[in-house]
Scaffold this motif. Structure first.
Motif, mmCIF file in Angstrom:
data_model
loop_
_atom_site.group_PDB
_atom_site.id
_atom_site.type_symbol
_atom_site.label_atom_id
_atom_site.label_comp_id
_atom_site.label_asym_id
_atom_site.label_seq_id
_atom_site.Cartn_x
_atom_site.Cartn_y
_atom_site.Cartn_z
ATOM 1 N N ASN A 30 0.676 -1.254 -0.034
ATOM 2 C CA ASN A 30 -0.081 0.045 0.016
ATOM 3 C C ASN A 30 0.945 1.372 -0.001
ATOM 4 O O ASN A 30 0.314 2.299 -0.576
ATOM 5 N N GLU A 31 2.181 1.067 0.463
ATOM 6 C CA GLU A 31 2.865 2.321 0.786
ATOM 7 C C GLU A 31 3.802 2.506 -0.586
ATOM 8 O O GLU A 31 4.315 3.533 -0.540
ATOM 9 N N ALA A 32 3.839 1.392 -1.487
ATOM 10 C CA ALA A 32 4.686 1.552 -2.695
ATOM 11 C C ALA A 32 4.175 2.617 -3.540
ATOM 12 O O ALA A 32 2.873 2.839 -3.777
ATOM 13 N N GLU A 33 4.960 3.355 -3.959
ATOM 14 C CA GLU A 33 4.578 4.753 -4.894
ATOM 15 C C GLU A 33 4.996 4.919 -6.073
ATOM 16 O O GLU A 33 4.765 5.627 -7.139
ATOM 17 N N GLU A 34 6.068 3.698 -6.406
ATOM 18 C CA GLU A 34 6.891 4.002 -7.725
ATOM 19 C C GLU A 34 6.297 2.981 -8.877
ATOM 20 O O GLU A 34 6.048 1.878 -8.304
ATOM 21 N N GLY A 35 5.935 3.330 -9.933
ATOM 22 C CA GLY A 35 5.773 2.641 -11.067
ATOM 23 C C GLY A 35 3.939 2.270 -11.048
ATOM 24 O O GLY A 35 3.358 2.842 -10.305
ATOM 25 N N SER A 36 3.575 1.548 -12.148
ATOM 26 C CA SER A 36 2.334 1.074 -12.400
ATOM 27 C C SER A 36 2.131 -0.361 -12.924
ATOM 28 O O SER A 36 3.304 -0.735 -13.113
ATOM 29 N N MET A 37 0.929 -0.655 -13.031
ATOM 30 C CA MET A 37 0.681 -1.914 -13.730
ATOM 31 C C MET A 37 -0.228 -1.708 -15.009
ATOM 32 O O MET A 37 -1.319 -1.013 -14.675
ATOM 33 N N VAL A 38 -0.244 -2.388 -16.125
ATOM 34 C CA VAL A 38 -1.241 -2.441 -17.251
ATOM 35 C C VAL A 38 -1.452 -3.753 -17.447
ATOM 36 O O VAL A 38 -0.504 -4.576 -17.875
ATOM 37 N N ALA A 39 -2.852 -4.061 -17.643
ATOM 38 C CA ALA A 39 -3.391 -5.366 -18.198
ATOM 39 C C ALA A 39 -3.414 -5.164 -19.702
ATOM 40 O O ALA A 39 -3.854 -4.132 -20.091
ATOM 41 N N LEU A 40 -2.847 -6.359 -20.588
ATOM 42 C CA LEU A 40 -3.006 -6.343 -21.897
ATOM 43 C C LEU A 40 -3.676 -7.484 -22.232
ATOM 44 O O LEU A 40 -3.635 -8.731 -21.785
ATOM 45 N N MET A 41 -4.843 -7.288 -23.206
ATOM 46 C CA MET A 41 -5.687 -8.372 -23.558
ATOM 47 C C MET A 41 -5.449 -8.693 -25.050
ATOM 48 O O MET A 41 -5.640 -7.589 -26.011
ATOM 49 N N LYS A 42 -5.339 -9.635 -25.386
ATOM 50 C CA LYS A 42 -5.191 -10.164 -26.985
ATOM 51 C C LYS A 42 -4.024 -9.476 -27.661
ATOM 52 O O LYS A 42 -4.147 -8.254 -28.034
ATOM 53 N N PHE A 43 -2.779 -9.853 -27.818
ATOM 54 C CA PHE A 43 -1.786 -9.142 -28.196
ATOM 55 C C PHE A 43 -0.812 -10.545 -29.020
ATOM 56 O O PHE A 43 -1.100 -11.688 -28.887
ATOM 57 N N ASP A 44 0.345 -9.986 -29.636
ATOM 58 C CA ASP A 44 1.088 -10.795 -30.236
ATOM 59 C C ASP A 44 2.305 -11.126 -29.144
ATOM 60 O O ASP A 44 3.147 -10.287 -28.710
ATOM 61 N N ARG A 45 2.522 -12.440 -28.550
ATOM 62 C CA ARG A 45 3.421 -12.617 -27.397
ATOM 63 C C ARG A 45 4.814 -12.538 -27.700
ATOM 64 O O ARG A 45 5.656 -11.837 -26.739
ATOM 65 N N GLU A 46 5.251 -12.998 -29.018
ATOM 66 C CA GLU A 46 6.734 -12.910 -29.347
ATOM 67 C C GLU A 46 7.074 -11.276 -29.644
ATOM 68 O O GLU A 46 8.058 -10.955 -29.016
ATOM 69 N N GLN A 47 6.009 -10.442 -30.005
ATOM 70 C CA GLN A 47 6.242 -9.294 -30.137
ATOM 71 C C GLN A 47 6.395 -8.369 -28.737
ATOM 72 O O GLN A 47 7.368 -7.507 -28.528
#
Length: 293
Positions: free
Chosen positions: A117-134
């Motif tokens: 909860n105290e972490a303040e650095e960075g973020s997270m993004v979910a990705l759906m349907k993509f090219d895995r190798e890319q």
């Protein structure tokens, strides 16, 4: 039928979860234990939902409700042949496998939630349907971002600095991306400071050998040895959640049925998109428990 129990993590919480269990003796005891450790009521927070979106409250609430469901399944004579949990859910898996007791697990979860909860650095993004190798290539050539949650062939979460994530997104064709409502870059090296602080709490805790194999987030192979399970948990805060590999390994280990123990159907949904040969069930309410006979 060889069965695995799996336990969801943060993001599966819902207002009202566990409230229908409150009058059952095993649930009432756990709710009381939790309140004495946390200093606040899990049941009341689940009933109102006021704080359930905050990591500080979400994680202890999910842990408590899922442990209660484990106890209720045990009362009905059910036992798993293997267990696994997604991020926070791994703590419930450790409880279900007898590696830690409820109070030890909740104290660890409480401190984990405070640090995250105290972490303040960075973020997270979910990705759906993509090219895995890319995607793999873009992550490999971009500093400051990692694949944090490898959930299924078509759904992952990247974690890191906002700038690095944007760089990756600019290089990968993605059907949909969703920024997660979290305080920091969980399951990435940016959590190193929090992980070091957490290790001072985890290090003195004694683990027991598991009664059934547990597949960990950072190492999705069956394990029962106490020292190995503890070592894997120590790596979890900065390491990836390799859920796609866990799903495949369950199938490879001869598991025929997977029961998601907790609110919602996130994990059975992910597993179903990875393995088509498994029977998938959900136990998150009293009605679903009673339907099991």
């Amino acid at each position: 039928m060889k069965t695995a129990w799996v336990f969801p993590g943060q993001g599966s919480q819902t207002t009202g979860m566990g409230v229908d269990l409150a009058e059952l003796p095993v649930a009432a005891e756990k709710f009381q234990q939790a309140e004495s450790i946390l200093g606040w009521s899990v049941l009341e927070n689940c009933r109102t939902g006021d704080n359930l979106s905050q990591t500080l409250y979400t994680q202890p609430c999910l842990y408590t409700i899922e442990c209660i469901l484990v106890d209720l399944l045990r009362e009905r004579g059910e036992r798993p042949d293997a267990v696994a949990g997604h991020s926070l859910g791994e703590y419930v898996a450790l409880y279900a496998a007898g590696a830690i007791d409820f109070e030890t697990g909740l104290k660890l979860v409480k401190r984990r939630a405070e640090l995250m909860n105290e972490a303040e650095e960075g973020s997270m993004v979910a990705l759906m349907k993509f090219d895995r190798e890319q995607l793999d290539a873009a992550i490999a050539e971009t500093d400051g971002v990692v694949l944090a949650n490898d959930n299924s062939p078509l759904q992952v979460v990247v974690s890191g600095t906002s700038e690095a994530i944007e760089t990756v997104l600019s290089k990968v064709k993605v059907r949909r991306s969703v920024r997660l409502d979290v305080s920091g870059a969980f399951h990435s090296p940016l959590m190193e400071k929090a992980a070091r602080a957490f290790d001072t709490v985890l290090e003195p805790v004694g683990f027991s050998d598991a009664t059934v194999p547990l597949l960990s987030n950072v190492e999705p192979t069956p394990e029962t040895q106490a020292d190995a399970l503890k070592s894997r948990l120590q790596q979890q805060m900065t390491g990836p959640v390799r859920w796609r590999e866990i799903s495949l390994r369950l199938s490879g280990e001869g598991i025929e049925r997977v029961v998601e123990v907790g609110p919602g159907k996130v994990l059975t949904g992910l597993i179903g998109r990875t393995c088509t040969d498994l029977t998938l069930e959900n136990v998150g309410t009293l009605e679903q428990l009673n339907d099991r006979g």
